[in-house]
Design a protein around this motif. Structure first.
Motif, mmCIF file in Angstrom:
data_model
loop_
_atom_site.group_PDB
_atom_site.id
_atom_site.type_symbol
_atom_site.label_atom_id
_atom_site.label_comp_id
_atom_site.label_asym_id
_atom_site.label_seq_id
_atom_site.Cartn_x
_atom_site.Cartn_y
_atom_site.Cartn_z
ATOM 1 N N LEU A 62 -3.283 2.709 -1.519
ATOM 2 C CA LEU A 62 -2.836 3.727 -0.560
ATOM 3 C C LEU A 62 -1.642 3.214 0.244
ATOM 4 O O LEU A 62 -0.658 3.935 0.423
ATOM 5 N N GLU A 63 -1.732 1.979 0.726
ATOM 6 C CA GLU A 63 -0.631 1.415 1.517
ATOM 7 C C GLU A 63 0.677 1.421 0.728
ATOM 8 O O GLU A 63 1.731 1.750 1.271
ATOM 9 N N ARG A 66 1.887 5.041 0.359
ATOM 10 C CA ARG A 66 2.347 5.559 1.661
ATOM 11 C C ARG A 66 3.673 4.916 2.035
ATOM 12 O O ARG A 66 4.592 5.592 2.513
ATOM 13 N N THR A 69 6.452 6.564 0.129
ATOM 14 C CA THR A 69 6.785 7.916 0.587
ATOM 15 C C THR A 69 7.483 7.904 1.939
ATOM 16 O O THR A 69 8.127 8.893 2.291
ATOM 17 N N PHE A 70 7.362 6.821 2.683
ATOM 18 C CA PHE A 70 8.068 6.716 3.962
ATOM 19 C C PHE A 70 9.546 6.362 3.771
ATOM 20 O O PHE A 70 10.328 6.464 4.703
ATOM 21 N N ARG A 126 2.868 11.102 -5.042
ATOM 22 C CA ARG A 126 3.095 11.806 -3.771
ATOM 23 C C ARG A 126 1.946 12.763 -3.460
ATOM 24 O O ARG A 126 1.461 12.830 -2.338
ATOM 25 N N VAL A 129 -1.243 10.662 -2.528
ATOM 26 C CA VAL A 129 -1.189 9.980 -1.230
ATOM 27 C C VAL A 129 -1.285 10.987 -0.087
ATOM 28 O O VAL A 129 -1.873 10.690 0.950
ATOM 29 N N GLU A 130 -0.753 12.182 -0.258
ATOM 30 C CA GLU A 130 -0.883 13.198 0.786
ATOM 31 C C GLU A 130 -2.339 13.632 0.926
ATOM 32 O O GLU A 130 -2.850 13.766 2.043
ATOM 33 N N THR A 133 -4.319 10.676 2.485
ATOM 34 C CA THR A 133 -4.004 10.512 3.899
ATOM 35 C C THR A 133 -4.691 11.586 4.729
ATOM 36 O O THR A 133 -5.253 11.298 5.793
#
Length: 178
Positions: A62-63, A66, A69-70, A126, A129-130, A133
């Motif tokens: 996940l990290e 994420r 995507t940042f 993407r 991960v959305e 999250t």
């Protein structure tokens, strides 16, 4: 992992008491603090793992997703990902291997540095991960079991400890936006 039912006493408080009884009074509070943080990590990790496992993710995966995507382009050099996640490059390689196998990221050559490899999040990455999250925020982070003011103080205390341990330095003050 949390016991199936609460223990009738706090084993860390008992260990602290034993430290004092054995003459290690000056170290008792430090031992209790370190033990508490390590036990708390186990409890928190179990909560996060219970939410992510059904989605086929670990916290490390996940990290990475994420983090990607940042970024502006959804891609980072592997070495940059290792530095930002504060993990050994081998760990990043292992995480990326699994994510790539699952179609959540892809590797590609760096456009200007022939020695570097970029890791890039895919559309499937993407989407996942959305979803992850949102579930993690809803089931863990919004109501973590610690009052908001205590969370902020705890985070400040731990950040101060991390900074003094050489984990990071404070960035220079940023100018006000124009």
């Amino acid at each position: 992992m949390a016991p199936s039912s609460p223990l009738p006493m706090d084993p860390i408080a008992e260990a602290r008491r034993q430290w004092i009884v054995h003459g290690w009074t000056d170290a008792a509070d430090g031992m209790a603090a370190f033990s508490s943080v390590m036990r708390t990590h186990q409890i928190m990790y179990s909560r996060v793992d219970a939410v992510l496992k059904p989605l086929g993710l670990s916290y490390a995966r996940l990290e990475m997703l994420r983090l990607l995507t940042f970024t502006r382009d959804g891609a980072l050099p592997m070495a940059s990902a290792s530095a930002r996640l504060q993990v050994h490059p081998t760990s990043v390689t292992n995480v990326v291997d699994r994510l790539e196998r699952d179609g959540l990221v892809r590797r590609r050559a760096h456009p200007t540095d022939g020695r570097a490899t970029l890791v890039e999040v895919t559309g499937a990455g993407r989407t996942l991960v959305e979803e992850a999250t949102a579930v993690l925020n809803d089931q863990v982070f919004v109501e973590p079991g610690i009052p908001a003011g205590d969370l902020r103080r705890l985070t400040q205390i731990l950040a101060r400890f991390r900074r003094h341990s050489g984990d990071f330095t404070d960035p220079p003050e940023q100018p006000e936006p124009l």
